[in-house]
Write a protein that holds these residues in place. Structure first.
Motif, PDB file in Angstrom:
ATOM      1  N   PRO A  30       0.610  -1.283  -0.092  1.00  0.00           N
ATOM      2  CA  PRO A  30       0.010  -0.020   0.082  1.00  0.00           C
ATOM      3  C   PRO A  30       0.717   1.387  -0.218  1.00  0.00           C
ATOM      4  O   PRO A  30       2.092   1.281   0.656  1.00  0.00           O
ATOM      5  CB  PRO A  30      -0.788  -0.094   1.207  1.00  0.00           C
ATOM      6  N   ASN A  31       0.492   2.276  -0.805  1.00  0.00           N
ATOM      7  CA  ASN A  31       1.081   3.816  -0.787  1.00  0.00           C
ATOM      8  C   ASN A  31       2.504   3.514  -1.059  1.00  0.00           C
ATOM      9  O   ASN A  31       3.435   4.311  -0.652  1.00  0.00           O
ATOM     10  CB  ASN A  31       1.116   4.257   0.644  1.00  0.00           C
ATOM     11  N   ILE A  32       3.109   2.637  -2.088  1.00  0.00           N
ATOM     12  CA  ILE A  32       4.431   2.165  -2.548  1.00  0.00           C
ATOM     13  C   ILE A  32       4.620   3.641  -3.162  1.00  0.00           C
ATOM     14  O   ILE A  32       6.139   3.996  -3.470  1.00  0.00           O
ATOM     15  CB  ILE A  32       4.482   1.177  -3.472  1.00  0.00           C
ATOM     16  N   THR A  33       3.807   4.315  -3.635  1.00  0.00           N
ATOM     17  CA  THR A  33       4.201   5.793  -4.447  1.00  0.00           C
ATOM     18  C   THR A  33       3.300   6.681  -3.573  1.00  0.00           C
ATOM     19  O   THR A  33       2.036   6.579  -3.492  1.00  0.00           O
ATOM     20  CB  THR A  33       4.066   5.847  -6.071  1.00  0.00           C
ATOM     21  N   LYS A  34       3.850   7.847  -3.213  1.00  0.00           N
ATOM     22  CA  LYS A  34       3.220   8.872  -2.799  1.00  0.00           C
ATOM     23  C   LYS A  34       2.879   9.896  -3.904  1.00  0.00           C
ATOM     24  O   LYS A  34       2.205  11.029  -3.605  1.00  0.00           O
ATOM     25  CB  LYS A  34       3.941   9.604  -1.563  1.00  0.00           C
ATOM     26  N   LEU A  35       3.089   9.376  -5.271  1.00  0.00           N
ATOM     27  CA  LEU A  35       2.802  10.598  -6.351  1.00  0.00           C
ATOM     28  C   LEU A  35       1.419  10.530  -6.843  1.00  0.00           C
ATOM     29  O   LEU A  35       1.073   9.022  -7.166  1.00  0.00           O
ATOM     30  CB  LEU A  35       3.841  10.251  -7.549  1.00  0.00           C
ATOM     31  N   ALA A  36       0.529  11.440  -6.935  1.00  0.00           N
ATOM     32  CA  ALA A  36      -0.680  11.522  -7.592  1.00  0.00           C
ATOM     33  C   ALA A  36      -0.634  10.872  -9.026  1.00  0.00           C
ATOM     34  O   ALA A  36      -1.676  10.213  -9.521  1.00  0.00           O
ATOM     35  CB  ALA A  36      -1.193  12.796  -7.563  1.00  0.00           C
ATOM     36  N   LYS A  37       0.277  11.044  -9.769  1.00  0.00           N
ATOM     37  CA  LYS A  37       0.605  10.488 -10.900  1.00  0.00           C
ATOM     38  C   LYS A  37       0.823   9.137 -11.378  1.00  0.00           C
ATOM     39  O   LYS A  37       0.768   8.484 -12.325  1.00  0.00           O
ATOM     40  CB  LYS A  37       1.230  11.405 -12.196  1.00  0.00           C
ATOM     41  N   GLY A  38       1.086   8.641  -9.971  1.00  0.00           N
ATOM     42  CA  GLY A  38       1.751   7.252 -10.216  1.00  0.00           C
ATOM     43  C   GLY A  38       3.240   6.871 -10.763  1.00  0.00           C
ATOM     44  O   GLY A  38       3.849   8.023 -10.906  1.00  0.00           O
ATOM     45  N   LEU A  39       3.345   5.781 -10.999  1.00  0.00           N
ATOM     46  CA  LEU A  39       4.655   5.459 -11.572  1.00  0.00           C
ATOM     47  C   LEU A  39       4.681   5.109 -12.961  1.00  0.00           C
ATOM     48  O   LEU A  39       3.794   4.605 -13.633  1.00  0.00           O
ATOM     49  CB  LEU A  39       5.082   4.192 -10.726  1.00  0.00           C
ATOM     50  N   PRO A  40       6.058   5.555 -13.563  1.00  0.00           N
ATOM     51  CA  PRO A  40       5.844   5.347 -14.882  1.00  0.00           C
ATOM     52  C   PRO A  40       5.879   3.940 -15.664  1.00  0.00           C
ATOM     53  O   PRO A  40       6.180   3.235 -14.559  1.00  0.00           O
ATOM     54  CB  PRO A  40       7.449   5.844 -15.547  1.00  0.00           C
ATOM     55  N   PRO A  41       4.746   3.517 -16.444  1.00  0.00           N
ATOM     56  CA  PRO A  41       4.658   2.112 -16.585  1.00  0.00           C
ATOM     57  C   PRO A  41       5.896   1.193 -17.229  1.00  0.00           C
ATOM     58  O   PRO A  41       6.024   0.198 -17.270  1.00  0.00           O
ATOM     59  CB  PRO A  41       3.615   2.202 -17.627  1.00  0.00           C
ATOM     60  N   SER A  42       6.629   2.142 -17.835  1.00  0.00           N
ATOM     61  CA  SER A  42       8.073   1.529 -18.135  1.00  0.00           C
ATOM     62  C   SER A  42       9.132   0.875 -17.103  1.00  0.00           C
ATOM     63  O   SER A  42       9.856  -0.092 -17.471  1.00  0.00           O
ATOM     64  CB  SER A  42       8.728   2.503 -19.039  1.00  0.00           C
ATOM     65  N   ILE A  43       8.904   1.433 -16.042  1.00  0.00           N
ATOM     66  CA  ILE A  43       9.911   0.754 -14.951  1.00  0.00           C
ATOM     67  C   ILE A  43       9.399  -0.343 -14.576  1.00  0.00           C
ATOM     68  O   ILE A  43       8.329  -0.634 -13.814  1.00  0.00           O
ATOM     69  CB  ILE A  43      10.054   1.743 -13.686  1.00  0.00           C
ATOM     70  N   LYS A  44      10.328  -1.417 -14.819  1.00  0.00           N
ATOM     71  CA  LYS A  44      10.034  -3.063 -14.320  1.00  0.00           C
ATOM     72  C   LYS A  44      10.632  -3.306 -13.157  1.00  0.00           C
ATOM     73  O   LYS A  44      10.183  -4.153 -12.316  1.00  0.00           O
ATOM     74  CB  LYS A  44      10.278  -3.746 -15.378  1.00  0.00           C
ATOM     75  N   ASN A  45      11.700  -2.900 -12.548  1.00  0.00           N
ATOM     76  CA  ASN A  45      12.521  -3.099 -11.268  1.00  0.00           C
ATOM     77  C   ASN A  45      12.449  -1.684 -10.623  1.00  0.00           C
ATOM     78  O   ASN A  45      13.188  -0.933 -11.042  1.00  0.00           O
ATOM     79  CB  ASN A  45      13.685  -3.532 -11.833  1.00  0.00           C
ATOM     80  N   LEU A  46      11.612  -1.668  -9.645  1.00  0.00           N
ATOM     81  CA  LEU A  46      11.615  -0.502  -8.768  1.00  0.00           C
ATOM     82  C   LEU A  46      12.731  -0.380  -7.600  1.00  0.00           C
ATOM     83  O   LEU A  46      12.893  -1.309  -6.979  1.00  0.00           O
ATOM     84  CB  LEU A  46      10.457  -0.276  -8.121  1.00  0.00           C
ATOM     85  N   ARG A  47      13.295   0.830  -7.374  1.00  0.00           N
ATOM     86  CA  ARG A  47      14.182   1.301  -6.527  1.00  0.00           C
ATOM     87  C   ARG A  47      13.174   1.642  -5.178  1.00  0.00           C
ATOM     88  O   ARG A  47      12.764   2.591  -5.518  1.00  0.00           O
ATOM     89  CB  ARG A  47      15.061   2.106  -7.013  1.00  0.00           C
TER      90      ARG A  47
END
Length: 238
Positions: free
Chosen positions: A175-192
């Protein structure tokens, strides 16, 4: 692709590298600790020193070159060529200040999300002051001051800041792995993942301090109403 040293170790101040490509005043290295402008985090500045003659090339900008998909070091004077062995040196005082600001921004977003579920709509880190925009419904300066007080309390606990990587499908279960309203870029497959132990967990690509005690005290500067459900918070560090 070049090795991005800052993705693993944010405290590397100097590093050895080889020039792989030069385009006018753009220099591409096989590895770098220079952070390019991105995500509200300003680019590093510093020096590239050529081995052999010790000639210094000042790095005045660092960008992610969209055409080649690599980090480009913009130097103030030409002269480097492909194959040169070099040593990079970051302006550490500047970088370290921005790292403190960045970790503070994560702590603030965690505290505000806990109380309001508000997400980040924008932001810009600076040396003298930084700002974060949130989609907060209420514009209550006294509440915001209380959030800053809570952030200072949390930072004073000396929480460790850990960096590790996680597959996207696994990270998205958190839950809440991102605090960005726009979410994460779909191209990123391995998250830091950047984790402030006991306080926050976020996917993020920028440099951070290793412990919240390094930050000092957060000072609230001002808050602005930037339109419907958009509140801008300015802070600095003491």
């Amino acid at each position: 692709m070049e090795e991005l040293i800052y993705m693993q170790d944010c405290y590397v101040k100097e590093f050895d590298a080889i020039v792989e490509k030069v385009e006018n005043n753009k220099v591409f290295l096989n590895r770098t600790a220079f952070y390019p402008t991105g995500g509200g985090f300003p680019h590093d500045v510093g020096k590239i020193i050529r081995a052999g003659d010790g000639k210094i090339f000042n790095v005045i900008d660092v960008v992610k070159d969209k055409e080649v998909g690599r980090v480009a070091h913009i130097i103030a004077s030409n002269g480097l060529k492909e194959g040169d062995k070099v040593r990079g040196a970051i302006d550490w005082e500047r970088r370290y200040r921005l790292m403190k600001m960045h970790t503070t921004a994560h702590a603030l977003s965690a505290v505000i999300a806990k109380h309001t579920s508000a997400l980040i709509t924008g932001g810009q880190l600076g040396l003298d002051k930084s700002r974060i925009d949130f989609n907060l419904e209420e514009f209550d300066k006294e509440k915001i001051k209380e959030y800053i007080d809570e952030v200072n309390e949390e930072l004073s606990k000396g929480r460790k800041v850990k960096i590790y990587f996680m597959k996207r499908e696994e990270a998205e279960k958190i839950p809440n792995i991102t605090k960005l309203a726009k979410g994460l870029p779909p191209s990123i497959k391995n998250l830091r993942i950047v984790e402030i132990e006991g306080l926050d967990l976020q996917a993020d690509g920028g440099p951070h301090v290793a412990n919240t005690k390094e930050i000092g005290k957060v000072i609230f500067l001002k808050a602005e109403n930037k339109g419907k459900n958009n509140r801008r918070i300015y802070f600095t560090l003491q």
